[in-house]
Design an enzyme around this catalytic site. Structure first.
Site, PDB file in Angstrom:
ATOM      1  N   ASN A   1      16.582  76.812  84.264  1.00 18.43           N
ATOM      2  CA  ASN A   1      17.035  77.978  85.008  1.00 18.43           C
ATOM      3  C   ASN A   1      16.314  79.228  84.552  1.00 18.43           C
ATOM      4  OD1 ASN A   1      18.819  78.269  87.080  1.00 18.43           O
ATOM      5  ND2 ASN A   1      20.479  77.395  85.845  1.00 18.43           N
TER       6      ASN A   1
ATOM      7  N   ARG B   1      15.729  84.942  88.328  1.00 12.11           N
ATOM      8  CA  ARG B   1      15.017  86.092  87.747  1.00 12.11           C
ATOM      9  C   ARG B   1      13.637  86.231  88.371  1.00 12.11           C
ATOM     10  NH1 ARG B   1      15.924  84.202  81.694  1.00 12.11           N
ATOM     11  NH2 ARG B   1      18.070  83.540  82.009  1.00 12.11           N
TER      12      ARG B   1
ATOM     13  N   ARG C   1      23.686  80.044  67.877  1.00  7.28           N
ATOM     14  CA  ARG C   1      22.494  80.464  68.606  1.00  7.28           C
ATOM     15  C   ARG C   1      22.614  81.970  68.822  1.00  7.28           C
ATOM     16  NH1 ARG C   1      20.278  78.219  74.393  1.00  7.28           N
ATOM     17  NH2 ARG C   1      18.411  79.499  74.395  1.00  7.28           N
TER      18      ARG C   1
ATOM     19  N   HIS D   1       8.637  75.359  79.078  1.00  8.65           N
ATOM     20  CA  HIS D   1      10.091  75.143  79.107  1.00  8.65           C
ATOM     21  C   HIS D   1      10.581  75.621  80.467  1.00  8.65           C
ATOM     22  CE1 HIS D   1      14.243  75.057  77.332  1.00  8.65           C
ATOM     23  NE2 HIS D   1      14.413  75.779  78.423  1.00  8.65           N
TER      24      HIS D   1
ATOM     25  N   GLY E   1      15.301  71.462  82.064  1.00  8.43           N
ATOM     26  CA  GLY E   1      15.869  70.698  83.189  1.00  8.43           C
ATOM     27  C   GLY E   1      14.839  70.337  84.246  1.00  8.43           C
TER      28      GLY E   1
ATOM     29  N   ASN F   1      27.158  78.314  70.925  1.00 11.63           N
ATOM     30  CA  ASN F   1      26.313  79.177  71.744  1.00 11.63           C
ATOM     31  C   ASN F   1      27.263  80.069  72.542  1.00 11.63           C
ATOM     32  OD1 ASN F   1      24.555  80.344  73.528  1.00 11.63           O
ATOM     33  ND2 ASN F   1      23.673  78.425  74.278  1.00 11.63           N
TER      34      ASN F   1
ATOM     35  N   ASP G   1      18.868  76.215  92.370  1.00 10.97           N
ATOM     36  CA  ASP G   1      18.808  74.863  91.819  1.00 10.97           C
ATOM     37  C   ASP G   1      17.667  74.079  92.473  1.00 10.97           C
ATOM     38  OD1 ASP G   1      19.419  71.947  91.600  1.00 10.97           O
ATOM     39  OD2 ASP G   1      21.105  72.731  90.450  1.00 10.97           O
TER      40      ASP G   1
ATOM     41  N   GLU H   1      18.000  71.953  71.794  1.00  6.60           N
ATOM     42  CA  GLU H   1      18.133  73.189  71.010  1.00  6.60           C
ATOM     43  C   GLU H   1      19.288  73.098  70.008  1.00  6.60           C
ATOM     44  OE1 GLU H   1      17.735  74.959  74.901  1.00  6.60           O
ATOM     45  OE2 GLU H   1      16.653  76.636  74.016  1.00  6.60           O
TER      46      GLU H   1
ATOM     47  N   HIS I   1      13.463  81.345  74.032  1.00  2.00           N
ATOM     48  CA  HIS I   1      13.374  79.870  74.027  1.00  2.00           C
ATOM     49  C   HIS I   1      12.572  79.363  72.832  1.00  2.00           C
ATOM     50  CE1 HIS I   1      13.669  79.805  78.719  1.00  2.00           C
ATOM     51  NE2 HIS I   1      14.861  79.552  78.192  1.00  2.00           N
TER      52      HIS I   1
HETATM   53  P1  ADP Z   1      19.219  76.299  81.617  1.00  2.60           P
HETATM   54  O1  ADP Z   1      19.427  75.566  80.312  1.00  2.60           O
HETATM   55  O2  ADP Z   1      18.155  77.343  81.569  1.00  2.60           O
HETATM   56  O3  ADP Z   1      20.467  76.757  82.288  1.00  2.60           O
HETATM   57  P2  ADP Z   1      18.284  73.713  82.531  1.00  2.60           P
HETATM   58  O4  ADP Z   1      17.224  73.476  81.507  1.00  2.60           O
HETATM   59  O5  ADP Z   1      19.537  72.915  82.452  1.00  2.60           O
HETATM   60  O6  ADP Z   1      18.620  75.247  82.647  1.00  2.60           O
HETATM   61  O7  ADP Z   1      17.604  73.467  83.962  1.00  2.60           O
HETATM   62  C1  ADP Z   1      18.298  73.676  85.137  1.00  2.60           C
HETATM   63  C2  ADP Z   1      17.338  73.381  86.296  1.00  2.60           C
HETATM   64  O8  ADP Z   1      16.870  72.042  86.174  1.00  2.60           O
HETATM   65  C3  ADP Z   1      17.977  73.504  87.662  1.00  2.60           C
HETATM   66  O9  ADP Z   1      17.116  74.199  88.553  1.00  2.60           O
HETATM   67  C4  ADP Z   1      18.080  72.059  88.127  1.00  2.60           C
HETATM   68  O10 ADP Z   1      17.931  71.955  89.491  1.00  2.60           O
HETATM   69  C5  ADP Z   1      16.898  71.432  87.436  1.00  2.60           C
HETATM   70  N1  ADP Z   1      17.141  69.991  87.356  1.00  2.60           N
HETATM   71  C6  ADP Z   1      18.027  69.344  86.598  1.00  2.60           C
HETATM   72  N2  ADP Z   1      18.000  68.003  86.869  1.00  2.60           N
HETATM   73  C7  ADP Z   1      17.076  67.835  87.825  1.00  2.60           C
HETATM   74  C8  ADP Z   1      16.584  66.716  88.536  1.00  2.60           C
HETATM   75  N3  ADP Z   1      17.045  65.500  88.308  1.00  2.60           N
HETATM   76  N4  ADP Z   1      15.612  66.910  89.459  1.00  2.60           N
HETATM   77  C9  ADP Z   1      15.147  68.148  89.693  1.00  2.60           C
HETATM   78  N5  ADP Z   1      15.570  69.251  89.063  1.00  2.60           N
HETATM   79  C10 ADP Z   1      16.524  69.107  88.147  1.00  2.60           C
END
Ligand code: ADP
Length: 399
Positions: A212, A242, A92, A209, A332, A7, A284, A386, A181
């Site tokens: 972030n 965003r 990807r 989904h 996440g 990726n 976050d 993914e 996605h």
């Molecule tokens: P991307 O792949 O789009 O970069 P992710 O799918 O990894 O993002 O998601 C990141 C988000 O998931 C962040 O906002 C993070 O705070 C949230 N996140 C990850 N673990 C936890 C958790 N245990 N509790 C709450 N939020 C979480």
């Protein structure tokens, strides 16, 4: 068969090596970061062994990929005897435009189309293409496959992808909703149906989904019929940084007031907005929750806005689908953030959504049915993967 999944971003390369002979086995993974900057870093994690981190300048993608390949065959920490054990490489690719409705074997024509699409995906496609070309040089006899973030959404009907602007902009520049996605939405919908013993071709599913970057998709009997991201991934839900859906007039007004040029406006809606912009605390969700628990009202407001947006899209897509059999949370936030899931599912009984709140609070990063037995609509948490989808497509197409 060993498949290397890549990726490539503009300054990073995420990678995984999987053995696909039977049940997929992760052999190693890691990331090359800060390519082209003074201080680069390379992380390599072989399965079952300690992580290796190297801090050094990484001039370009080709240096980064060289580091990855060397680590994979390193006598001490490597997981392969030689590079000949890499049988295929899966990439990807962010944007497949209207050219690609599925994954493809890379050839000259594929590369030309990915390059042409750099026009509408300037941040991602050039890096993705660089990844492909570099691998062609480093592993010339190994088949390569491109897996697109957009391809699953190529089934959107025209009424769902045409914007309310002069039609000529669609014809001249391809300005329309594409959605992103796609690999994740498709993967979690199919996985959930497998676990439930359902046929995806008979069901109405809404996949959320939430990471972030976050997007929601309406899936009608296996086909994506609407999705919240658009021409770019900035549309739809309020995300980490965003803006999501925004009154265009508001953006024009801010640009005028603040004297922003196109670049600055782009940074504003992509990097400074979302829950980060609302809260002023973080993008976050863990940090937002901590701040809100400590009494930070804007952090709580950002969470409320996010939840409200997710609810609205679920409602809209239930209307699009004329009902919904299953709502899926992934990404996440979708997989881990229990309070967000709880807040989204509250007061949704008109849609048949009712979850076991205790079970919800105990569920993190695993596949679970959250809905109560008497609820008309199933709600599930499904972990996405993914890289696995890319590896499976790569295996299928390179044989
Ligand atoms: P991307 O792949 O789009 O970069 P992710 O799918 O990894 O993002 O998601 C990141 C988000 O998931 C962040 O906002 C993070 O705070 C949230 N996140 C990850 N673990 C936890 C958790 N245990 N509790 C709450 N939020 C979480």
């Amino acid at each position: 068969m060993n498949v290397l999944v890549l990726n490539c971003g503009s300054s990073s390369i995420k990678y995984q090596l999987l053995n696909m002979d039977a049940e997929p086995i992760l052999l190693a993974k890691g990331i090359v970061e800060k390519i082209g900057l003074t201080y680069g870093s390379f992380t390599y994690k072989p399965e079952g062994k300690e992580k290796v981190v190297l801090e050094q300048p990484i001039a370009d993608h080709s240096v980064g990929m060289d580091l990855i390949l060397k680590a994979l065959v390193d006598p001490k920490n490597g997981v392969l005897k030689s590079l000949e054990e890499i049988n295929a490489v899966g990439h990807r690719v962010a944007h497949g435009g209207e050219y690609f409705s599925e994954s493809v074997r890379v050839d000259e024509e594929t590369k030309a189309k990915i390059k042409a699409l750099a026009e509408i995906a300037p941040l991602h496609n050039p890096a993705n293409l660089k990844g492909i070309e570099t691998m062609e040089q480093l592993l010339p006899s190994v088949p390569q496959v491109a897996v697109f973030d957009t391809s699953f959404h190529q089934t959107l009907p025209k009424k769902a992808f045409i914007y309310g602007i002069p039609y000529e902009f669609y014809e001249k520049y391809g300005v329309r909703r594409y959605g992103f996605h796609g690999t994740s939405h498709k993967f979690v919908a199919e996985k959930a149906c497998r676990l439930l013993g359902w046929n995806v071709a008979e069901k109405k599913i809404i996949t959320c989904h939430l990471g972030n970057g976050a997007s929601i998709t309406a899936i009608d009997r296996g086909q994506s019929v609407d999705t919240s991201m658009g021409f770019t991934p900035v549309a739809g839900l309020v995300m980490g940084t965003r803006a999501g859906d925004l009154d265009l007039g508001a953006l024009l007004y801010i640009c005028e007031k603040e004297g922003l040029d196109l670049n600055q406006a782009n940074t504003l809606v992509n990097k400074k907005s979302g829950v980060q912009g609302i809260s002023g605390v973080s993008s976050d969700f863990r940090e937002l929750t901590t701040a809100s628990e400590a009494g930070n009202e804007r952090a709580q407001l950002a969470l409320d806005v996010f939840v409200y947006n997710v609810k609205k899209y679920i409602g809209a897509y239930a209307a699009v689908l004329n009902g919904v059999d299953l709502v899926i949370f992934t990404g996440g936030i979708g997989e881990n953030d229990q309070p967000v899931r709880q807040a989204v599912c509250r007061d949704m009984d008109y849609l048949g959504i009712r979850i076991d709140e205790e079970l919800n609070m105990a569920t993190k990063s695993k596949d679970v049915i959250l809905s109560t037995d008497d609820a008309a609509t199933k709600v599930m948490v499904i972990t996405t993967d993914e890289e696995l989808v890319i590896a499976m497509d790569t295996m299928r197409l390179s044989r």
